[in-house]
Write an enzyme that holds these catalytic residues in place. Structure first.
Site, PDB file in Angstrom:
ATOM      1  N   GLU A 106     -12.855 -45.351  14.422  1.00 19.48           N
ATOM      2  CA  GLU A 106     -13.748 -45.387  13.252  1.00 19.48           C
ATOM      3  C   GLU A 106     -13.929 -46.842  12.807  1.00 19.48           C
ATOM      4  OE1 GLU A 106     -15.996 -44.337  11.489  1.00 19.48           O
ATOM      5  OE2 GLU A 106     -15.445 -42.864  10.000  1.00 19.48           O
ATOM      6  N   ASP A 107     -15.085 -47.149  12.251  1.00 20.19           N
ATOM      7  CA  ASP A 107     -15.305 -48.516  11.770  1.00 20.19           C
ATOM      8  C   ASP A 107     -14.500 -48.806  10.512  1.00 20.19           C
ATOM      9  OD1 ASP A 107     -16.828 -46.796  10.183  1.00 20.19           O
ATOM     10  OD2 ASP A 107     -18.684 -47.929  10.350  1.00 20.19           O
ATOM     11  N   ASP A 110     -12.553 -45.413   4.154  1.00 21.27           N
ATOM     12  CA  ASP A 110     -12.901 -45.729   2.771  1.00 21.27           C
ATOM     13  C   ASP A 110     -12.320 -44.639   1.863  1.00 21.27           C
ATOM     14  OD1 ASP A 110     -14.275 -47.164   0.729  1.00 21.27           O
ATOM     15  OD2 ASP A 110     -16.033 -45.915   0.948  1.00 21.27           O
ATOM     16  N   PHE A 159     -18.245 -54.037  -0.417  1.00 22.88           N
ATOM     17  CA  PHE A 159     -19.101 -53.410   0.590  1.00 22.88           C
ATOM     18  C   PHE A 159     -19.358 -54.424   1.700  1.00 22.88           C
ATOM     19  CE2 PHE A 159     -22.683 -51.597   2.710  1.00 22.88           C
ATOM     20  CZ  PHE A 159     -22.382 -50.242   2.691  1.00 22.88           C
ATOM     21  N   ARG A 172     -26.055 -54.425  11.415  1.00 24.32           N
ATOM     22  CA  ARG A 172     -25.057 -53.991  12.400  1.00 24.32           C
ATOM     23  C   ARG A 172     -24.821 -55.067  13.457  1.00 24.32           C
ATOM     24  NH1 ARG A 172     -24.015 -48.490  11.667  1.00 24.32           N
ATOM     25  NH2 ARG A 172     -25.774 -47.161  11.171  1.00 24.32           N
TER      26      ARG A 172
HETATM   27  P1  IMP Z   1     -15.330 -42.425   3.945  1.00 27.16           P
HETATM   28  O1  IMP Z   1     -15.740 -41.054   4.375  1.00 27.16           O
HETATM   29  O2  IMP Z   1     -15.613 -42.649   2.472  1.00 27.16           O
HETATM   30  O3  IMP Z   1     -13.916 -42.802   4.313  1.00 27.16           O
HETATM   31  O4  IMP Z   1     -16.302 -43.465   4.581  1.00 27.16           O
HETATM   32  C1  IMP Z   1     -16.410 -43.675   5.900  1.00 27.16           C
HETATM   33  C2  IMP Z   1     -17.813 -44.121   6.210  1.00 27.16           C
HETATM   34  O5  IMP Z   1     -18.506 -44.676   5.081  1.00 27.16           O
HETATM   35  C3  IMP Z   1     -17.748 -45.217   7.226  1.00 27.16           C
HETATM   36  O6  IMP Z   1     -17.701 -44.705   8.536  1.00 27.16           O
HETATM   37  C4  IMP Z   1     -19.009 -45.991   6.934  1.00 27.16           C
HETATM   38  O7  IMP Z   1     -20.084 -45.412   7.622  1.00 27.16           O
HETATM   39  C5  IMP Z   1     -19.242 -45.818   5.443  1.00 27.16           C
HETATM   40  N1  IMP Z   1     -18.739 -46.977   4.685  1.00 27.16           N
HETATM   41  C6  IMP Z   1     -17.727 -46.988   3.808  1.00 27.16           C
HETATM   42  N2  IMP Z   1     -17.533 -48.230   3.311  1.00 27.16           N
HETATM   43  C7  IMP Z   1     -18.445 -49.014   3.900  1.00 27.16           C
HETATM   44  C8  IMP Z   1     -18.741 -50.427   3.819  1.00 27.16           C
HETATM   45  O8  IMP Z   1     -18.112 -51.232   3.087  1.00 27.16           O
HETATM   46  N3  IMP Z   1     -19.761 -50.854   4.602  1.00 27.16           N
HETATM   47  C9  IMP Z   1     -20.480 -50.057   5.422  1.00 27.16           C
HETATM   48  N4  IMP Z   1     -20.228 -48.740   5.533  1.00 27.16           N
HETATM   49  C10 IMP Z   1     -19.218 -48.226   4.776  1.00 27.16           C
END
Ligand code: IMP
Length: 186
Positions: A106-107, A110, A159, A172
């Protein structure tokens, strides 16, 4: 692009991804592994990570998105930040993961909603082993108690874009990870 500030440089990324690859290979004890990258954000991280592991490795992709209506740019900013938890699958893996050693890539971790959704889904395949590698972790934003086994960098509540991460599909292709200002709560 002058508003972008570099948080993690391409050199720092390359060094850390190399270390993660070594660690992953050492922990895999010569067992074949399948890397599953989460589209689209993890595509670039996955391709670098794969080339840094000296082991029997294959890969696949899975896609997820958050539900949501078309929003104004301002609402969209807030939505990206305050992910609603309504995660849906847009692309499933192309093969069964049963009895495989799976590493989900995963990137960014969050709130934890996406990872919780994906973990449940992929564990349903009954893999032999299951590990999670994330490039970035924002622990201060967590809503669900979920952690990764491998974390590239722990970052503050900002962010970020670049190296696969986007804002509205842009940025990207930036080689560094940068802070995008004016995207955040409030
Ligand atoms: P989560 O479900 O809130 O843990 O978020 C995961 C997804 O939210 C990541 O795979 C990203 O696609 C997006 N995301 C969360 N924070 C960021 C950020 O700082 N930049 C870009 N995408 C983010």
């Amino acid at each position: 692009m002058s508003e972008l500030k570099i948080l993690i440089s391409r050199d720092q990324i390359a060094a850390r991804v190399g270390e993660m690859g070594k660690q992953l290979a050492a922990d895999s004890a010569n067992q074949p592994v399948i890397f599953v990258g989460v589209l689209k954000g993890a595509a670039i991280f996955l391709s670098d990570l794969l080339r840094s592991v000296q082991m029997d490795a294959t890969f696949d992709f899975i896609g997820v998105a958050s539900y949501g209506a078309l929003l104004s740019p301002d609402q969209a900013r807030r939505r990206v930040w305050d992910s609603t938890g309504e995660v849906r699958l847009t692309k499933d893996v192309d093969q069964s993961l049963r009895d495989k050693n799976v590493i989900l890539v995963e990137d960014i971790l969050d709130t934890g909603l996406t990872l919780t959704f994906l973990k449940r889904l992929l564990l349903g395949h009954q893999p032999k082993s299951f590990r999670v590698a994330v490039l970035l972790d924002k622990p201060s934003r967590r809503k669900l108690a979920v952690e990764a086994d491998y974390v590239g960098f722990t970052i503050p509540d900002e962010f970020v874009v670049g190296y696969g991460l986007d804002f509205d599909e842009r940025y990207r292709n930036l080689p560094d990870i940068c802070v995008l200002p004016n995207v955040g709560p409030g």
